[in-house]
Design a protein around this motif. Structure first.
Motif, PDB file in Angstrom:
ATOM      1  N   MET A   1      68.479 -40.708  57.182  1.00 21.76           N
ATOM      2  CA  MET A   1      68.004 -40.705  55.713  1.00 21.76           C
ATOM      3  C   MET A   1      69.100 -40.032  55.159  1.00 21.76           C
ATOM      4  N   ASP A   2      69.790 -40.532  53.975  1.00 23.11           N
ATOM      5  CA  ASP A   2      70.727 -39.855  53.255  1.00 23.11           C
ATOM      6  C   ASP A   2      70.391 -38.929  52.188  1.00 23.11           C
ATOM      7  N   THR A   3      71.080 -38.192  51.510  1.00 22.24           N
ATOM      8  CA  THR A   3      70.691 -36.981  50.601  1.00 22.24           C
ATOM      9  C   THR A   3      69.725 -37.743  49.300  1.00 22.24           C
ATOM     10  N   GLY A   4      70.502 -38.958  49.030  1.00 26.56           N
ATOM     11  CA  GLY A   4      69.547 -39.457  47.770  1.00 26.56           C
ATOM     12  C   GLY A   4      68.155 -39.785  48.063  1.00 26.56           C
ATOM     13  N   THR A   5      67.976 -40.507  49.380  1.00 26.47           N
ATOM     14  CA  THR A   5      66.619 -40.641  49.792  1.00 26.47           C
ATOM     15  C   THR A   5      65.894 -39.206  49.960  1.00 26.47           C
ATOM     16  N   MET A   6      66.248 -38.572  50.631  1.00 27.49           N
ATOM     17  CA  MET A   6      65.643 -37.265  50.899  1.00 27.49           C
ATOM     18  C   MET A   6      65.332 -36.531  49.525  1.00 27.49           C
ATOM     19  N   GLY A   7      66.304 -36.561  48.415  1.00 26.92           N
ATOM     20  CA  GLY A   7      65.841 -36.078  47.117  1.00 26.92           C
ATOM     21  C   GLY A   7      64.627 -36.874  46.524  1.00 26.92           C
ATOM     22  N   SER A   8      64.593 -38.049  46.734  1.00 28.10           N
ATOM     23  CA  SER A   8      63.334 -38.563  46.113  1.00 28.10           C
ATOM     24  C   SER A   8      62.137 -38.257  46.741  1.00 28.10           C
ATOM     25  N   VAL A   9      61.862 -37.936  48.158  1.00 24.96           N
ATOM     26  CA  VAL A   9      60.968 -37.711  48.777  1.00 24.96           C
ATOM     27  C   VAL A   9      60.488 -36.214  48.431  1.00 24.96           C
ATOM     28  N   VAL A  10      61.537 -35.273  48.233  1.00 29.25           N
ATOM     29  CA  VAL A  10      61.385 -33.868  47.966  1.00 29.25           C
ATOM     30  C   VAL A  10      60.981 -33.679  46.604  1.00 29.25           C
ATOM     31  N   GLY A  11      61.437 -34.607  45.645  1.00 26.90           N
ATOM     32  CA  GLY A  11      61.112 -34.475  44.464  1.00 26.90           C
ATOM     33  C   GLY A  11      59.697 -34.900  43.973  1.00 26.90           C
ATOM     34  N   ILE A  12      59.249 -35.930  44.717  1.00 29.00           N
ATOM     35  CA  ILE A  12      57.703 -36.188  44.812  1.00 29.00           C
ATOM     36  C   ILE A  12      56.847 -34.894  45.361  1.00 29.00           C
ATOM     37  N   THR A  13      57.223 -34.291  46.469  1.00 35.07           N
ATOM     38  CA  THR A  13      56.561 -33.164  46.808  1.00 35.07           C
ATOM     39  C   THR A  13      56.607 -32.155  45.693  1.00 35.07           C
ATOM     40  N   VAL A  14      57.669 -31.780  45.118  1.00 29.08           N
ATOM     41  CA  VAL A  14      57.890 -30.711  44.182  1.00 29.08           C
ATOM     42  C   VAL A  14      56.949 -30.898  42.937  1.00 29.08           C
ATOM     43  N   ILE A  15      56.923 -32.137  42.417  1.00 31.90           N
ATOM     44  CA  ILE A  15      56.156 -32.593  41.275  1.00 31.90           C
ATOM     45  C   ILE A  15      54.559 -32.362  41.677  1.00 31.90           C
ATOM     46  N   CYS A  16      54.256 -32.987  42.805  1.00 36.26           N
ATOM     47  CA  CYS A  16      52.756 -32.575  43.269  1.00 36.26           C
ATOM     48  C   CYS A  16      52.475 -31.207  43.412  1.00 36.26           C
ATOM     49  N   TYR A  17      53.380 -30.266  44.070  1.00 33.15           N
ATOM     50  CA  TYR A  17      53.044 -29.016  44.050  1.00 33.15           C
ATOM     51  C   TYR A  17      52.923 -28.357  42.673  1.00 33.15           C
ATOM     52  N   LEU A  18      53.702 -28.995  41.808  1.00 36.40           N
ATOM     53  CA  LEU A  18      53.718 -28.147  40.407  1.00 36.40           C
ATOM     54  C   LEU A  18      52.261 -28.434  39.896  1.00 36.40           C
ATOM     55  N   VAL A  19      51.745 -29.854  40.112  1.00 39.84           N
ATOM     56  CA  VAL A  19      50.421 -30.366  39.532  1.00 39.84           C
ATOM     57  C   VAL A  19      49.338 -29.587  40.104  1.00 39.84           C
ATOM     58  N   ALA A  20      49.658 -29.456  41.416  1.00 34.83           N
ATOM     59  CA  ALA A  20      48.508 -28.660  42.098  1.00 34.83           C
ATOM     60  C   ALA A  20      48.509 -27.070  41.702  1.00 34.83           C
ATOM     61  N   MET A  21      49.402 -26.607  41.511  1.00 27.03           N
ATOM     62  CA  MET A  21      49.445 -25.072  41.024  1.00 27.03           C
ATOM     63  C   MET A  21      48.580 -25.187  39.397  1.00 27.03           C
ATOM     64  N   ALA A  22      49.106 -26.208  38.644  1.00 23.59           N
ATOM     65  CA  ALA A  22      48.181 -26.348  37.384  1.00 23.59           C
ATOM     66  C   ALA A  22      46.742 -26.576  37.523  1.00 23.59           C
ATOM     67  N   VAL A  23      46.395 -27.325  38.435  1.00 25.55           N
ATOM     68  CA  VAL A  23      45.025 -27.671  38.652  1.00 25.55           C
ATOM     69  C   VAL A  23      44.327 -26.376  39.127  1.00 25.55           C
ATOM     70  N   ARG A  24      44.951 -25.402  39.830  1.00 26.59           N
ATOM     71  CA  ARG A  24      44.461 -24.461  40.489  1.00 26.59           C
ATOM     72  C   ARG A  24      43.953 -23.361  39.481  1.00 26.59           C
ATOM     73  N   ILE A  25      44.552 -23.417  38.079  1.00 26.03           N
ATOM     74  CA  ILE A  25      43.945 -22.658  37.103  1.00 26.03           C
ATOM     75  C   ILE A  25      42.909 -23.253  36.272  1.00 26.03           C
ATOM     76  N   THR A  26      42.788 -24.443  36.606  1.00 22.59           N
ATOM     77  CA  THR A  26      41.596 -24.993  35.852  1.00 22.59           C
ATOM     78  C   THR A  26      40.113 -24.769  36.440  1.00 22.59           C
ATOM     79  N   PRO A  27      38.938 -25.141  35.827  1.00 18.37           N
ATOM     80  CA  PRO A  27      37.752 -24.900  36.261  1.00 18.37           C
ATOM     81  C   PRO A  27      37.393 -26.092  37.434  1.00 18.37           C
ATOM     82  N   LEU A  28      38.195 -26.965  37.779  1.00 18.62           N
ATOM     83  CA  LEU A  28      38.128 -27.920  38.790  1.00 18.62           C
ATOM     84  C   LEU A  28      38.306 -27.512  39.913  1.00 18.62           C
ATOM     85  N   ASP A  29      37.180 -27.792  40.941  1.00 17.73           N
ATOM     86  CA  ASP A  29      37.039 -27.243  42.519  1.00 17.73           C
ATOM     87  C   ASP A  29      38.217 -27.481  42.953  1.00 17.73           C
TER      88      ASP A  29
END
Length: 100
Positions: A1-29
């Motif tokens: 796995m080269d750095t470009g491949t690793m970056g795409s996977v990490v990018g998805i993880t970071v974006i999903c983490y940010l969305v999860a933190m945003a969901v935490r401040i909503t009334p959604l369970d």
């Protein structure tokens, strides 16, 4: 796995983490956060498949799977962080036997 491949996977993880933190401040369970992260990861996996030259999947189904796993890694990473910090703060696992 080269750095470009690793970056795409990490990018998805970071974006999903940010969305999860945003969901935490909503009334959604909060029980829906892993589902949201997995679904968003799958969608980002499809987007990555069609837009990135070094995306780590050869077909659309694999791209969705890579995205889902990357999205769920965001929730797993958060849980590991909570357990490590929680054990330092409380001197143990955070909950004793029979507590719940």
């Amino acid at each position: 796995m080269d750095t470009g491949t690793m970056g795409s996977v990490v990018g998805i993880t970071v974006i999903c983490y940010l969305v999860a933190m945003a969901v935490r401040i909503t009334p959604l369970d909060r029980k829906w956060i892993p589902v949201i992260c997995g679904g968003l990861g799958g969608l980002l996996g499809i987007l990555g498949f069609f837009t990135m030259a070094n995306y780590p999947a050869g077909d659309i189904l694999s791209a969705v799977a890579v995205g889902i796993v990357s999205g769920l890694a965001a929730t797993g990473g958060h849980q590991v962080y909570k357990q490590v910090i929680g054990s330092k703060d409380t001197g143990g696992s955070g909950k004793g036997e029979g507590e719940g």
